[in-house]
Write an enzyme that holds these catalytic residues in place. Structure first.
Site, PDB file in Angstrom:
ATOM      1  N   CYS A 199      -6.172   1.517   5.532  1.00  0.00           N
ATOM      2  CA  CYS A 199      -6.723   0.273   6.059  1.00  0.00           C
ATOM      3  C   CYS A 199      -6.162   0.071   7.472  1.00  0.00           C
ATOM      4  O   CYS A 199      -5.251   0.786   7.905  1.00  0.00           O
ATOM      5  CB  CYS A 199      -6.366  -0.911   5.150  1.00  0.00           C
ATOM      6  SG  CYS A 199      -4.623  -1.392   5.191  1.00  0.00           S
TER       7      CYS A 199
ATOM      8  N   HIS B  67       0.822  -1.202   0.000  1.00  0.00           N
ATOM      9  CA  HIS B  67       0.000   0.000   0.000  1.00  0.00           C
ATOM     10  C   HIS B  67       0.861   1.259   0.000  1.00  0.00           C
ATOM     11  O   HIS B  67       2.028   1.252   0.402  1.00  0.00           O
ATOM     12  CB  HIS B  67      -0.941  -0.016   1.201  1.00  0.00           C
ATOM     13  CG  HIS B  67      -2.012  -1.044   1.087  1.00  0.00           C
ATOM     14  ND1 HIS B  67      -3.051  -1.138   1.992  1.00  0.00           N
ATOM     15  CD2 HIS B  67      -2.230  -2.036   0.186  1.00  0.00           C
ATOM     16  CE1 HIS B  67      -3.857  -2.131   1.642  1.00  0.00           C
ATOM     17  NE2 HIS B  67      -3.363  -2.691   0.552  1.00  0.00           N
TER      18      HIS B  67
ATOM     19  N   GLU C  18       0.886   3.923   1.836  1.00  0.00           N
ATOM     20  CA  GLU C  18       1.401   4.353   3.139  1.00  0.00           C
ATOM     21  C   GLU C  18       2.672   3.597   3.501  1.00  0.00           C
ATOM     22  O   GLU C  18       3.658   4.174   3.946  1.00  0.00           O
ATOM     23  CB  GLU C  18       0.373   4.112   4.245  1.00  0.00           C
ATOM     24  CG  GLU C  18      -0.985   4.697   4.006  1.00  0.00           C
ATOM     25  CD  GLU C  18      -1.950   3.757   3.290  1.00  0.00           C
ATOM     26  OE1 GLU C  18      -1.589   3.197   2.223  1.00  0.00           O
ATOM     27  OE2 GLU C  18      -3.064   3.587   3.785  1.00  0.00           O
TER      28      GLU C  18
END
Length: 156
Positions: free
Chosen positions: A108, A80, A82
């Protein structure tokens, strides 16, 4: 020689949140998983420290090239945005403690735990995206317990 501009309506400058979120949108264009183009910008004291987008681990095939690895309705081939932004900062020796992270969508639960562990103190996101109601409740609960400010950016 100084040239004066014509008087008129002065263009409005974006707020810092809007500025970093716009950059996150551009970063998201590098995403290599077409299921979700996500971008992240980590900034502190109005300076960009790191960026990331969702994609396959460095040097491995991308979803756009070889397809998705779907488990429980989610593509697991990609890291992801991040995580990639945090990993990029770590790889370059860039401290991100007490920084803010700007995301095109909300994190998430797993990414939010990584954000907490990295010492990031603020998450600003453009759109709310949670695949499961329980996960969104868990993120909100963890944010409160960890003292991380979680804000959905709404342009005024």
């Amino acid at each position: 020689m100084v040239t004066k501009l014509k008087k008129g309506k002065k263009p409005t400058r974006p707020s810092w949140d809007e500025y970093f979120l716009e950059i996150a949108k551009v970063v998201a264009k590098r995403s290599t998983c077409d299921r979700a183009n996500v971008g992240a910008v980590i900034a502190k004291n109005k300076v960009i420290l790191s960026t990331g987008y969702n994609g396959a681990p460095r040097g491995l095939p991308h979803c756009d090239d070889v397809g998705h690895e779907i488990v429980d309705g989610h593509c697991i081939r990609t890291a992801h945005a991040e995580v990639n932004a945090i990993a990029q900062a770590a790889k370059n020796g860039t401290p991100i403690e007490s920084a803010s992270i700007y995301l095109t969508i909300s994190p998430c639960y797993d990414c939010f735990k990584m954000i907490v562990n990295a010492g990031i103190k603020e998450v600003v996101y453009g759109n709310f995206y949670m695949s499961r109601y329980e996960a969104s409740k868990a993120v909100l609960s963890l944010a409160k317990k960890a003292g991380v400010k979680l804000t959905e950016f709404k342009k005024v």
